[in-house]
Design a protein around this motif. Structure first.
Motif, PDB file in Angstrom:
ATOM      1  N   UNK A  66      41.641  28.484   5.458  1.00 42.84           N
ATOM      2  CA  UNK A  66      42.686  29.425   5.857  1.00 42.84           C
ATOM      3  C   UNK A  66      43.295  30.127   4.643  1.00 42.84           C
ATOM      4  N   UNK A  67      43.525  29.370   3.567  1.00 44.63           N
ATOM      5  CA  UNK A  67      44.072  29.958   2.340  1.00 44.63           C
ATOM      6  C   UNK A  67      43.083  30.944   1.726  1.00 44.63           C
ATOM      7  N   UNK A  68      41.818  30.575   1.724  1.00 41.43           N
ATOM      8  CA  UNK A  68      40.782  31.435   1.147  1.00 41.43           C
ATOM      9  C   UNK A  68      40.661  32.738   1.932  1.00 41.43           C
ATOM     10  N   UNK A  69      40.640  32.663   3.241  1.00 42.81           N
ATOM     11  CA  UNK A  69      40.477  33.846   4.088  1.00 42.81           C
ATOM     12  C   UNK A  69      41.721  34.741   4.044  1.00 42.81           C
ATOM     13  N   UNK A  70      42.902  34.127   4.069  1.00 43.92           N
ATOM     14  CA  UNK A  70      44.148  34.900   4.155  1.00 43.92           C
ATOM     15  C   UNK A  70      44.671  35.375   2.804  1.00 43.92           C
ATOM     16  N   UNK A  71      44.339  34.628   1.743  1.00 50.20           N
ATOM     17  CA  UNK A  71      44.902  34.943   0.439  1.00 50.20           C
ATOM     18  C   UNK A  71      46.326  34.427   0.266  1.00 50.20           C
ATOM     19  N   UNK A  72      46.795  33.637   1.214  1.00 52.23           N
ATOM     20  CA  UNK A  72      48.143  33.062   1.176  1.00 52.23           C
ATOM     21  C   UNK A  72      48.051  31.547   1.011  1.00 52.23           C
ATOM     22  N   UNK A  73      49.189  30.930   0.792  1.00 51.85           N
ATOM     23  CA  UNK A  73      49.271  29.468   0.771  1.00 51.85           C
ATOM     24  C   UNK A  73      49.197  28.995   2.217  1.00 51.85           C
ATOM     25  N   UNK A  74      48.361  28.006   2.496  1.00 59.75           N
ATOM     26  CA  UNK A  74      48.232  27.458   3.844  1.00 59.75           C
ATOM     27  C   UNK A  74      48.713  26.015   3.837  1.00 59.75           C
ATOM     28  N   UNK A  75      49.559  25.679   4.807  1.00 57.68           N
ATOM     29  CA  UNK A  75      50.130  24.338   4.903  1.00 57.68           C
ATOM     30  C   UNK A  75      50.024  23.859   6.353  1.00 57.68           C
ATOM     31  N   UNK A  76      49.623  22.601   6.520  1.00 58.68           N
ATOM     32  CA  UNK A  76      49.541  21.994   7.852  1.00 58.68           C
ATOM     33  C   UNK A  76      50.403  20.729   7.833  1.00 58.68           C
TER      34      UNK A  76
END
Length: 181
Positions: A66-76
């Motif tokens: 998700x971080x790679x695709x979005x370019x944002x920090x991803x947190x679950x």
């Protein structure tokens, strides 16, 4: 093990009441699932059960993607703590979910916010927010809230919009369905 000095009796149906102080301290809510273990010394151990916590490895891989695709920090996060982070914010791992985030997720809110908006919240009570934009969606499994998916951004110039909203809704829906299987 820490002694609490509280004694409870088992009723005629084999039930025992967990004192309110302990439930509050451990964030155990009505209808929360608990795992029951015994050890060799005959002690009974109650552990709060986190369905999404069992998927920690999978959640970490999903957050990285998700971080790679979005370019944002991803947190679950599950309902109590952060279990996966990618693209930054690794300091959140294992920390407790903030009261504001817990409240919004319990209300099944999906939201986008920028620092300064009334919708903007601290996701963790223990750490300062280093992010200026956020997108948050609850993970729902069989009608129950089991956690949340978040995208965070540190850059003022980069806004979050419909694409990020669809990404987190897709991620939350996918993770919720994985838990149903």
């Amino acid at each position: 093990m820490k002694a609490t000095g509280i004694v409870r009796r088992i009723d005629d149906l084999g039930r025992i009441v967990i004192p309110k102080e302990i439930r509050r301290t451990l964030h155990i809510r009505e209808s929360d699932p608990l795992e029951i273990f015994t050890d060799r010394e005959g002690q009974i151990i109650l552990k709060k059960y986190s369905p999404i916590g069992e998927m920690t490895t999978f959640a970490k891989q999903y957050a990285e993607s998700l971080a790679q695709v979005s370019g944002h920090i991803a947190v679950i996060a599950d309902r109590d703590q952060f279990i996966a982070a990618a693209g930054g914010c690794k300091y959140l791992l294992g920390k407790g979910v903030g009261r504001q985030l817990e409240e919004r997720i319990n209300n099944r809110d999906m939201f986008l916010a920028t620092k300064g908006d009334r919708n903007f919240i601290a996701i963790c009570d223990e750490a300062d927010s280093e992010y200026v934009h956020m997108a948050v969606a609850p993970i729902i499994c069989e009608g129950d809230i089991i956690g949340s998916v978040m995208l965070l951004e540190n850059d003022n110039k980069s806004k979050m919009g419909e694409v990020e909203q669809k990404l987190i809704l897709s991620a939350a829906g996918f993770l919720g369905r994985q838990m149903e299987q």
